[in-house]
Design an enzyme around this catalytic site. Structure first.
Site, PDB file in Angstrom:
ATOM      1  N   GLU A  30       1.582  -4.692   3.741  1.00  0.00           N
ATOM      2  CA  GLU A  30       0.987  -5.252   2.504  1.00  0.00           C
ATOM      3  C   GLU A  30      -0.534  -5.108   2.461  1.00  0.00           C
ATOM      4  O   GLU A  30      -1.246  -6.018   2.037  1.00  0.00           O
ATOM      5  CB  GLU A  30       1.373  -6.722   2.312  1.00  0.00           C
TER       6      GLU A  30
HETATM    7  C1  LIG Z   1       6.466  -3.120   8.757  1.00  0.00           C
HETATM    8  C2  LIG Z   1       6.001  -2.473   7.490  1.00  0.00           C
HETATM    9  C3  LIG Z   1       6.692  -2.695   6.316  1.00  0.00           C
HETATM   10  C4  LIG Z   1       6.290  -2.062   5.134  1.00  0.00           C
HETATM   11  N1  LIG Z   1       7.009  -2.277   3.984  1.00  0.00           N
HETATM   12  C5  LIG Z   1       6.651  -1.643   2.848  1.00  0.00           C
HETATM   13  C6  LIG Z   1       7.419  -1.811   1.651  1.00  0.00           C
HETATM   14  O1  LIG Z   1       8.404  -2.563   1.611  1.00  0.00           O
HETATM   15  N2  LIG Z   1       7.058  -1.132   0.542  1.00  0.00           N
HETATM   16  C7  LIG Z   1       5.983  -0.297   0.533  1.00  0.00           C
HETATM   17  O2  LIG Z   1       5.701   0.273  -0.525  1.00  0.00           O
HETATM   18  N3  LIG Z   1       5.233  -0.114   1.650  1.00  0.00           N
HETATM   19  C8  LIG Z   1       5.541  -0.755   2.808  1.00  0.00           C
HETATM   20  N4  LIG Z   1       4.797  -0.567   3.956  1.00  0.00           N
HETATM   21  C9  LIG Z   1       3.674   0.362   3.937  1.00  0.00           C
HETATM   22  C10 LIG Z   1       2.335  -0.323   4.065  1.00  0.00           C
HETATM   23  O3  LIG Z   1       1.992  -0.977   2.887  1.00  0.00           O
HETATM   24  C11 LIG Z   1       1.322   0.749   4.500  1.00  0.00           C
HETATM   25  O4  LIG Z   1       1.659   1.125   5.825  1.00  0.00           O
HETATM   26  C12 LIG Z   1      -0.086   0.225   4.458  1.00  0.00           C
HETATM   27  O5  LIG Z   1      -0.493   0.037   3.143  1.00  0.00           O
HETATM   28  C13 LIG Z   1      -1.051   1.196   5.154  1.00  0.00           C
HETATM   29  O6  LIG Z   1      -0.877   2.503   4.688  1.00  0.00           O
HETATM   30  P1  LIG Z   1      -0.799   3.722   5.725  1.00  0.00           P
HETATM   31  O7  LIG Z   1       0.195   3.362   6.753  1.00  0.00           O
HETATM   32  O8  LIG Z   1      -0.613   4.958   4.953  1.00  0.00           O
HETATM   33  O9  LIG Z   1      -2.224   3.749   6.404  1.00  0.00           O
HETATM   34  P2  LIG Z   1      -3.518   4.497   5.860  1.00  0.00           P
HETATM   35  O10 LIG Z   1      -3.739   4.163   4.441  1.00  0.00           O
HETATM   36  O11 LIG Z   1      -3.406   5.958   6.227  1.00  0.00           O
HETATM   37  O12 LIG Z   1      -4.659   3.839   6.724  1.00  0.00           O
HETATM   38  C14 LIG Z   1      -4.949   4.257   8.065  1.00  0.00           C
HETATM   39  C15 LIG Z   1      -6.155   3.466   8.558  1.00  0.00           C
HETATM   40  O13 LIG Z   1      -7.280   3.706   7.710  1.00  0.00           O
HETATM   41  C16 LIG Z   1      -7.794   2.482   7.195  1.00  0.00           C
HETATM   42  N5  LIG Z   1      -8.260   2.702   5.831  1.00  0.00           N
HETATM   43  C17 LIG Z   1      -7.605   3.337   4.831  1.00  0.00           C
HETATM   44  N6  LIG Z   1      -8.349   3.340   3.701  1.00  0.00           N
HETATM   45  C18 LIG Z   1      -9.496   2.673   4.007  1.00  0.00           C
HETATM   46  C19 LIG Z   1     -10.680   2.335   3.285  1.00  0.00           C
HETATM   47  N7  LIG Z   1     -10.820   2.681   2.001  1.00  0.00           N
HETATM   48  N8  LIG Z   1     -11.640   1.643   3.930  1.00  0.00           N
HETATM   49  C20 LIG Z   1     -11.509   1.286   5.209  1.00  0.00           C
HETATM   50  N9  LIG Z   1     -10.420   1.588   5.963  1.00  0.00           N
HETATM   51  C21 LIG Z   1      -9.435   2.261   5.365  1.00  0.00           C
HETATM   52  C22 LIG Z   1      -6.619   1.512   7.237  1.00  0.00           C
HETATM   53  O14 LIG Z   1      -7.081   0.192   7.329  1.00  0.00           O
HETATM   54  C23 LIG Z   1      -5.904   1.943   8.504  1.00  0.00           C
HETATM   55  O15 LIG Z   1      -6.531   1.352   9.604  1.00  0.00           O
HETATM   56  C24 LIG Z   1       5.159  -1.186   5.148  1.00  0.00           C
HETATM   57  C25 LIG Z   1       4.462  -0.990   6.330  1.00  0.00           C
HETATM   58  C26 LIG Z   1       4.859  -1.615   7.496  1.00  0.00           C
HETATM   59  C27 LIG Z   1       4.067  -1.385   8.754  1.00  0.00           C
END
Ligand SMILES: Cc1cc2nc3c(=O)[nH]c(=O)nc-3n(C[C@H](O)[C@H](O)[C@H](O)COP(=O)(O)OP(=O)(O)OC[C@H]3O[C@@H](n4cnc5c(N)ncnc54)[C@H](O)[C@@H]3O)c2cc1C
Length: 379
Positions: free
Chosen positions: A359
């Site tokens: 989230e």
């Molecule tokens: C257990 C779990 C359940 C989930 N359930 C759902 C669900 O039901 N539905 C759904 O749609 N999604 C779901 N997700 C997805 C979740 O919302 C994403 O994993 C989350 O938003 C992070 O996206 P990402 O993994 O692509 O990381 P990325 O966006 O690639 O981020 C990688 C790193 O970069 C940092 N970062 C990225 N952008 C910035 C910025 N602008 N400034 C500073 N730092 C930044 C992040 O903080 C992180 O440390 C789930 C994830 C998990 C782990």
């Protein structure tokens, strides 16, 4: 059990007591086995529906119990003490219901909200894609309007409850790049052209499934567009704030469970608990009360219908970081027992780590809060 103040009313206590009995009887005996098999036990969800706990916030007319956000978040905290995965399942299920309640027509509420509220259907929320996690408005799955309805094409990622849900709220692109080109669709399991893809292996929250959703020329009737075309990002964001408070409530449950287990095992001399460590855990107790107070403020703001974006980010950031710290300290305090699955502490720590990401990562919460500071403090 540790007392955190203020205590709940007698009526709330009776709901929570019912829920705790169900957790003890239906969930606890299978925790270790289900964790190892990464298995979601639908019968637990079914037992909760019998007492209406799958739709605490929904008006009675749509099959809910019409209770307060405060009770709802307290319930998530309680569930998380047994299983954070299960708390996430209920939290996601609630998000879909709240979206349909806020943006749906009466016929959509009749057709889709009621089965969710009564617990006859399980909901899932799908926004993320590869390359659009934090930057969710960059999503690429398309929904093209045709004379027969919307044709969805693309692959969504990381959908909690994905393997088990009956009804999915899916965000797809109907227009221009960016947030204004996104629409929200209600998609039913077994719709031709829609399939569940790979189930992810993950560090924590193992009994809540996390899957790909695959759309291949999937036809969705126009009656299953939620809100207006182009309103999908607004639909998603409207639920993410409340969802973040839910993640905080879940994290609070993990932190509380860690403190109680460490304190009772330490005092029973199941592992060494020197005086220095006692004072460290006493300090954690104070932090736990502070976290609980913050959660209640957020719940109250939601109840009053006030904007909750800032308080939700504060809650998610502070409480999930605290849960990570406390569960990690718990593992260390317990020594070897800390890393044994049968002792139960390492699961709390793995689940807490996942809560820092789901989230919106905690880094993203800091971004939300720094934008708010820029607005509030003129330089
Ligand atoms: C257990 C779990 C359940 C989930 N359930 C759902 C669900 O039901 N539905 C759904 O749609 N999604 C779901 N997700 C997805 C979740 O919302 C994403 O994993 C989350 O938003 C992070 O996206 P990402 O993994 O692509 O990381 P990325 O966006 O690639 O981020 C990688 C790193 O970069 C940092 N970062 C990225 N952008 C910035 C910025 N602008 N400034 C500073 N730092 C930044 C992040 O903080 C992180 O440390 C789930 C994830 C998990 C782990």
């Amino acid at each position: 059990m540790i007392t955190l103040l203020p205590q709940c009313s007698a009526q709330e206590a009776s709901y929570l007591q019912q829920a705790e009995t169900l957790c003890r009887e239906a969930l606890e005996p299978f925790l270790l086995e289900d964790e190892q098999k990464e298995y979601f036990r639908r019968s637990v969800f079914d037992s909760f529906k019998q007492v209406g706990l799958t739709a605490l916030l929904i008006p009675k007319v749509w099959g809910g119990l019409e209770q307060s956000p405060t009770l709802y978040y307290r319930l998530l905290t309680l569930l998380a003490r047994y299983s954070a995965s299960f708390s996430i399942t209920v939290g996601v299920h609630q998000m879909i219901q709240a979206a349909i309640l806020q943006f749906g027509s009466d016929s959509q509420k009749q057709m889709f909200l009621k089965p969710l509220a009564t617990g006859n259907a399980l909901g899932a929320f799908s926004l993320s894609e590869s390359g659009s996690g934090s930057d969710a408005s960059a999503l690429k799955t398309t929904a093209t309007l045709t004379p027969e309805g919307y044709r969805l094409n693309g692959t969504k990622l990381w959908c909690s409850n994905g393997s088990d849900a009956d009804l999915f709220l899916v965000m797809a692109r109907t227009g221009e790049a960016g947030p204004k080109g996104i629409s929200a669709f209600i998609v039913l399991k077994n719709t031709p052209g829609f399939s569940i893809g790979k189930k992810e292996k993950k560090l924590g929250l193992k009994t809540s499934s996390l899957t790909e959703l695959i759309f291949d020329q999937c036809l969705i009737p126009t009656t299953q567009l939620l809100g207006r075309e182009g309103e999908g990002f607004k639909v998603a964001l409207s639920q993410l704030d409340a969802g973040r408070i839910g993640i905080a409530a879940t994290a609070l449950g993990l932190a509380q469970e860690a403190l109680e287990r460490v304190w009772s095992a330490g005092c029973k001399e199941q592992f060494a608990f020197p005086v220095g460590l006692r004072s460290e855990w006493a300090a954690h107790y104070a932090s736990l009360q502070a976290a609980y107070s913050l959660l209640l403020v957020a719940a109250r703001e939601r109840e009053l219908g006030n904007p909750i974006t800032t308080i939700a980010s504060q809650c998610k950031l502070v409480i999930s970081d605290l849960a990570m710290r406390m569960t990690s300290d718990a593992v260390e305090t317990a020594g070897y027992a800390g890393i044994q699955p049968s002792f139960g502490l390492e699961r709390l720590m793995r689940d807490a780590k996942a809560l820092q990401i789901v989230e919106g990562t905690n880094q993203i919460q800091k971004l939300v809060l720094s934008r708010e500071l820029e607005k509030q403090v003129q330089v």
